[in-house]
Design a protein around this motif. Sequence first.
Motif, short mmCIF file in Angstrom:
data_model
loop_
_atom_site.label_atom_id
_atom_site.label_comp_id
_atom_site.label_asym_id
_atom_site.label_seq_id
_atom_site.Cartn_x
_atom_site.Cartn_y
_atom_site.Cartn_z
N MET A 40 5.08 -3.37 -6.34
CA MET A 40 4.95 -2.08 -7.03
C MET A 40 5.75 -1.03 -6.27
N THR A 41 6.04 0.08 -6.94
CA THR A 41 6.67 1.22 -6.31
C THR A 41 6.31 2.47 -7.10
N LEU A 42 6.38 3.64 -6.48
CA LEU A 42 6.15 4.89 -7.18
C LEU A 42 7.37 5.24 -8.03
N ALA A 43 7.15 5.54 -9.32
CA ALA A 43 8.23 6.03 -10.16
C ALA A 43 8.38 7.54 -9.99
N TYR A 98 -5.57 9.70 -1.16
CA TYR A 98 -5.83 8.35 -1.65
C TYR A 98 -4.68 7.43 -1.25
N VAL A 99 -4.96 6.14 -1.26
CA VAL A 99 -3.90 5.14 -1.18
C VAL A 99 -4.00 4.24 -2.40
N ILE A 100 -2.85 3.78 -2.87
CA ILE A 100 -2.78 2.81 -3.95
C ILE A 100 -2.57 1.44 -3.32
N VAL A 101 -3.41 0.49 -3.68
CA VAL A 101 -3.38 -0.84 -3.07
C VAL A 101 -3.06 -1.87 -4.15
N ALA A 102 -2.00 -2.66 -3.91
CA ALA A 102 -1.66 -3.74 -4.81
C ALA A 102 -2.20 -5.05 -4.24
N LEU A 103 -3.09 -5.69 -5.00
CA LEU A 103 -3.61 -7.01 -4.69
C LEU A 103 -2.99 -8.00 -5.67
N PRO A 104 -3.12 -9.30 -5.47
CA PRO A 104 -2.45 -10.26 -6.37
C PRO A 104 -2.84 -10.12 -7.83
N VAL A 161 0.85 -1.19 0.00
CA VAL A 161 0.00 0.00 0.00
C VAL A 161 0.89 1.24 0.00
N LEU A 162 0.52 2.26 -0.80
CA LEU A 162 1.27 3.50 -0.89
C LEU A 162 0.33 4.69 -0.76
N TRP A 163 0.82 5.78 -0.12
CA TRP A 163 0.10 7.04 -0.16
C TRP A 163 0.15 7.60 -1.56
N PHE A 164 -0.91 8.38 -1.93
CA PHE A 164 -0.94 8.97 -3.27
C PHE A 164 -1.83 10.21 -3.27
N ALA A 165 -1.57 11.13 -4.20
CA ALA A 165 -2.40 12.32 -4.44
C ALA A 165 -2.58 13.13 -3.17
N ASP A 166 -1.45 13.66 -2.67
CA ASP A 166 -1.48 14.52 -1.47
C ASP A 166 -2.12 13.82 -0.27
N ASP A 167 -1.92 12.53 -0.20
CA ASP A 167 -2.40 11.72 0.93
C ASP A 167 -3.93 11.63 1.01
#
Length: 280
Positions: free
Chosen positions: A259-262, A226-232, A218-224
């Motif tokens: 995953m990672t943020l580029a 939203y979160v980006i969630v990686a599922l299988p 899970v990653l923070w995104f869009a000024d916190d």
Amino acid sequence: APKDIVLSTDATQLIVSWNINKWQVENIAVTPAKTILKSSELNPAIKGEAFWWPTNTQNYFFLQNGQNLYRINIASRGSERIAQNVSAVAMLDERLAVLSTSGRIEVIDEIGNTRGVDLNQKLFIPDSRGGTFHIQNNLVSFMDAKKNLFLLDPDTREFKLIDQEVLGAKFSQDSSKILYWTEREIWVEWLKVEQKGMEFPKGHRELVARFSRNIIKVLWFADDNYVIVALPDQLIALEIDGRDRRNTYSLFQGEIKNMTLANENSLLIIQPQRIIKLDI
């Protein structure tokens, strides 16, 4: 499939790791990506258990044998031990914060210089060996080898237990919240009252999502917001604000290993045989 990926701060190079004996450095600024260095090319062999990449793209750092931190230069293939008795390592303002087994935190720059971090007193972290920690604006979280998540109390300077069976944790960019996830749940705790958006009291904790499948990352995104969630098999964006309802957006369908943020507008998705750059 790769076990881990670490992107350089300028997003031009990538460390791809399959296990402690097999890893390589890729130049992703060219198409197709070009391999710069393979672990098999080093003599003596280097077993990389975890990797970090500060500002200088010619040097990166890795942990070996659980307690020794090394720096390696890509051009010369030379390595140097710069810290020992290491309990955990974290990124801090594009440098490395190193937590020793004695509880002291030091910052190491890209050429290996160190200096202490003033946290008012030496920290005591229970069962610190083999754990991971994050430090940001004098906020410190620590997750031990048993997956217990602790947060440093700024008043008592002691660590309090936040939750158990935790797989990962990250502070928000403005340091007002901490995000963490277990095998199938995502939680957010408010560390201070925000001046905009959702106003919750300090210490408010909220379940953001629960899934029927295991969470990969899970990653923070869009000024916190939203979160980006990686599922299988899916990548989704999930809105934090749940006062009306939480909006969820599907970003990608397909097998995902990591995953990672580029950068602030794109992600790198790790699949079994390839790495995909996704603009969002």
